[in-house]
Scaffold this active site. Structure first.
Site, PDB file in Angstrom:
ATOM      1  N   HIS A 245       0.874  -1.169   0.000  1.00 21.92           N
ATOM      2  CA  HIS A 245       0.000   0.000   0.000  1.00 21.92           C
ATOM      3  C   HIS A 245       0.910   1.218   0.000  1.00 21.92           C
ATOM      4  O   HIS A 245       1.651   1.447   0.956  1.00 21.92           O
ATOM      5  CB  HIS A 245      -0.926   0.004   1.212  1.00 21.92           C
ATOM      6  CG  HIS A 245      -2.006  -1.030   1.131  1.00 21.92           C
ATOM      7  ND1 HIS A 245      -2.602  -1.578   2.251  1.00 21.92           N
ATOM      8  CD2 HIS A 245      -2.596  -1.631   0.066  1.00 21.92           C
ATOM      9  CE1 HIS A 245      -3.513  -2.457   1.872  1.00 21.92           C
ATOM     10  NE2 HIS A 245      -3.524  -2.502   0.547  1.00 21.92           N
ATOM     11  N   GLU A 248       1.416   3.574   3.046  1.00 19.43           N
ATOM     12  CA  GLU A 248       1.837   3.016   4.337  1.00 19.43           C
ATOM     13  C   GLU A 248       3.350   2.885   4.282  1.00 19.43           C
ATOM     14  O   GLU A 248       3.898   1.895   3.797  1.00 19.43           O
ATOM     15  CB  GLU A 248       1.130   1.685   4.581  1.00 19.43           C
ATOM     16  CG  GLU A 248      -0.391   1.861   4.689  1.00 19.43           C
ATOM     17  CD  GLU A 248      -1.170   0.551   4.680  1.00 19.43           C
ATOM     18  OE1 GLU A 248      -0.533  -0.524   4.751  1.00 19.43           O
ATOM     19  OE2 GLU A 248      -2.405   0.603   4.577  1.00 19.43           O
ATOM     20  N   HIS A 388       2.554  -3.192   7.047  1.00 15.08           N
ATOM     21  CA  HIS A 388       1.522  -2.220   6.722  1.00 15.08           C
ATOM     22  C   HIS A 388       1.495  -1.134   7.798  1.00 15.08           C
ATOM     23  O   HIS A 388       2.319  -1.121   8.716  1.00 15.08           O
ATOM     24  CB  HIS A 388       0.161  -2.905   6.615  1.00 15.08           C
ATOM     25  CG  HIS A 388       0.028  -3.799   5.421  1.00 15.08           C
ATOM     26  ND1 HIS A 388      -0.694  -3.450   4.305  1.00 15.08           N
ATOM     27  CD2 HIS A 388       0.536  -5.030   5.158  1.00 15.08           C
ATOM     28  CE1 HIS A 388      -0.636  -4.421   3.404  1.00 15.08           C
ATOM     29  NE2 HIS A 388       0.106  -5.395   3.905  1.00 15.08           N
ATOM     30  N   GLU A 480       1.305  -4.763  11.315  1.00 15.20           N
ATOM     31  CA  GLU A 480       0.807  -3.383  11.299  1.00 15.20           C
ATOM     32  C   GLU A 480       1.676  -2.581  12.259  1.00 15.20           C
ATOM     33  O   GLU A 480       1.710  -2.843  13.455  1.00 15.20           O
ATOM     34  CB  GLU A 480      -0.661  -3.342  11.732  1.00 15.20           C
ATOM     35  CG  GLU A 480      -1.610  -4.082  10.797  1.00 15.20           C
ATOM     36  CD  GLU A 480      -1.936  -3.282   9.541  1.00 15.20           C
ATOM     37  OE1 GLU A 480      -1.727  -2.053   9.559  1.00 15.20           O
ATOM     38  OE2 GLU A 480      -2.401  -3.888   8.558  1.00 15.20           O
TER      39      GLU A 480
END
Length: 660
Positions: A245, A248, A388, A480
């Protein structure tokens, strides 16, 4: 801050009074009454002289002309642009041209040898930001030899700074450790940094490309191994993937820092890092979506990536998330999880090495997705993490809920215990991730001290970690890294501190479980042998040289090896709590003809279909488009600093561009 400084320094910018490309036009118009004047430019006030003369060598007629020029603007911000490198050498060299030394009514020229010394030391710094060597620092055009009565513009600098001005020819091994600059890297800067790391550690580091993005940007990987470029017997292979992404970006920076850290610490003799690199083949892909990154960091809203404000402040949560086709790469992989769910009631169904359905290739397959799939099929990866942003936790497969209407439904794989162990290794080594108070505002309440099943958290189809598990031997988790997708630069150092130990500990986890070699009775390696563990309906297969790796939790396991044409071999393995893989080898005997000793579900199913990768050659169109964008420059990319020099007005200083 850099842009604000530039705008304060320069209100009017003008093109140099000479053509940088034409030697003859760089001679000043000599005025009859030229005389020495005081040197008033603040960024040149530490020169070894106080008198200068105008017009200068590049044609500025007055001190004000010089002060409002792009050349002087460059000198005033060169320290920030080059992240502290080559300052004040470049600035003082430039000052000797823009404000030439004046004595007895005549301008003195700086020495060619001084210019060459700075050029050797500092050219790599300009390459790092994809900037051309400034035309007014051309050693052959603006500097003269000692015989012509030159002076050294760096006079006294070496004495004042001791050994700061190092010999550019010093052996790499004698250089001090890399000082990590905790700033964001543009795509050219990232590639330059990886290349510099490779040059610094050629014995253990190698860069290679796995393909190109939709807009033709290179997907560059840096590899660390004591034998880079080759798979070594029984040495596990791991990968880190970031920035799928584009918005990110923290993980992208952390992996750039990680590459620099691994190189530097190996050279320093750090025993832990040397052991890790000597026993593991590490692959790092810092940006899977460089196109989206460019949009996220520039705030461009002239395409289908989303909307954003200028600079590093954004109103849109998703700006730059997708690739240049507006494809979410983490929804673009083949949906093999649904196939597993549809087969789960069939006798002897498996959850490994599932073939890619042919109809997948008739959809929109992003070039970035295609490149990663080819990559993970070509290397026997054991362990992986993709990074991410937007939350603070580690999720693990499955990502897709086992019920089509299920929301936040726990959907475990057969290796649920292994995945919980792997996720826990990263979380527990992280400074704050296991702290329940560290959750982000939208975080689920069902996470277990920072770990959660992917489908229980947020069910998706076509995710990369499910594809890794169901199509290859690789076990992948999703990390994350924090609530902010694009955290402020001043927070990068703290984020590196929070994640450094976790990044290392997770890589070391590739040595958990068992490993071994599968041979026949004559000692020949058996490729594609199936390694099964009783009670876990998910197998791994042996690599080209017959070696395999099976991540397992501590305990007692019944492990078997089988292959078409051979009898099955079974062993009881007691795996203690240790961080080193147990060695379990197998020797398979040739099965008698028509013996029926092989069980049908022990043979790798649909081998022919598994090898059918892009069977209808549907991907050619995307490859051609990426190459077209690369060669013809469909999107004219400018370096990240370009707007700083054009925002102050006046013609664009194209002499700063390397490719102009």
């Amino acid at each position: 801050m850099l842009l604000v400084l530039m705008q304060l320094l320069v209100s009017v910018s003008s093109l140099p009074q000479c053509d940088p490309q034409r030697r003859g036009l760089c001679k000043p118009t000599v005025e009859e009454k030229s005389k020495c004047t005081d040197l008033l430019l603040s960024y040149c006030d530490d020169m070894a002289y106080t008198q200068t003369m105008f017009p200068n060598t590049v044609g500025h007629k007055t001190s004000n002309d010089a002060e409002t020029s792009v050349e002087y603007l460059l000198l005033s911000v060169v320290e920030s642009l080059l992240r502290g490198q080559c300052n004040p050498e470049v600035r003082m060299l430039g000052c000797s041209v823009l404000t030439p030394r004046c004595e007895r009514g005549a301008a003195l020229r700086p020495c060619h040898s001084s210019c060459e010394e700075v050029h050797k030391k500092c050219m790599h710094a300009f390459d790092g930001i994809d900037m051309a060597w400034p035309y007014f620092l051309d050693c052959d055009r603006f500097f003269v030899s000692d015989e012509e009565g030159c002076y050294d513009p760096l006079d006294g600098l070496k004495e004042r700074e001791g050994d700061a001005f190092q010999d550019a020819e010093a052996p790499l091994s004698e250089k001090p450790g890399t000082v990590i600059q905790f700033t964001y890297h543009s795509n050219p800067q990232m590639i330059s940094t990886l290349k510099e790391t490779e040059d610094r550690c050629p014995d253990i580091a190698r860069t290679y490309s796995i393909g190109r993005s939709m807009e033709g940007r290179e997907l560059l990987v840096i590899e660390f191994s004591n034998n880079p470029g080759q798979h070594e017997l029984l040495e596990p292979e791991i990968k880190y993937i970031v920035n799928m992404h584009g918005n990110e970006v923290l993980g992208r920076q952390l992996l750039i820092y990680l590459a620099q850290y691994l190189c530097s610490e190996y050279l320093r003799g750090n025993e832990r890092i040397q052991t890790l690199i000597n026993s593991t083949r590490i692959h790092i892909l810092p940006s899977l979506n460089p196109d989206g990154y460019e949009v996220a960091m520039s705030g461009s809203n002239q395409n289908n990536y989303g909307d954003a404000d200028e600079g590093y402040k954004y109103s849109s949560w998703n700006t730059g998330q997708n690739n240049a086709q507006n494809v979410d790469l983490n929804r673009n992989f083949p949906d093999l999880t649904t196939i597993v769910y549809n087969r789960r009631r069939q006798k002897g169904f498996r959850t490994d090495h599932i073939s890619i359905p042919d109809n997948y290739w008739f959809g929109k397959v992003a070039p970035e997705t295609y490149a990663v799939m080819k990559w993970i099929r070509s290397i026997p990866f054991v362990l992986s993490a993709n990074f991410h942003g937007g939350d603070l936790l580690v999720s693990y497969p499955y990502d897709l809920s086992k019920h089509p209407l299920g929301h936040s439904m726990f959907s475990p794989t057969p290796d649920d215990k292994v995945f919980k162990l792997l996720a826990g290794i990263y979380v527990n080594a992280h400074e704050t991730m296991s702290n329940e108070n560290a959750r982000c505002g939208l975080s689920p309440t069902k996470s277990q001290k920072g770990t959660i099943n992917g489908a229980q958290w947020y069910s998706i189809t076509g995710g990369m970690q499910d594809f890794n598990y169901l199509h290859t031997n690789c076990f992948e988790v999703t990390v994350e890294l924090g609530c902010d997708k694009i955290p402020p630069e001043e927070d990068l150092s703290l984020s590196w501190h929070d994640n450094q130990e976790a990044l290392l500990s997770f890589m070391e986890a590739a040595h958990r479980g068992i490993k071994g070699i599968v041979n026949d009775e004559e000692g020949n390696a058996i490729k594609g042998a199936r390694i099964s563990v009783r009670g876990i309906r998910h197998d791994v297969t042996s690599a080209e040289n017959g070696d395999y790796w099976r991540l397992l939790t501590p305990g007692t396991h019944i492990v078997a090896a089988s292959a078409p044409g051979y009898t099955r071999s079974t062993k009881k393995v007691h795996l203690p709590r240790m961080q080193k893989a147990g060695r379990v080898d197998f020797v398979l005997q040739t099965a008698p003809p028509d013996s029926g000793s092989q069980e049908a579900d022990n043979i790798l199913p649909s081998t022919g279909n598994y090898e059918r990768f892009d069977p209808y050659n549907q991907y050619v169109q995307y490859t051609m488009m990426a190459e077209l964008n690369q060669n013809q420059g469909v999107r004219a990319e400018k370096p990240w600093w370009w707007n700083y020099f054009v925002s102050v007005g006046g013609p664009a200083p194209t002499w700063l561009l390397k490719q102009h």
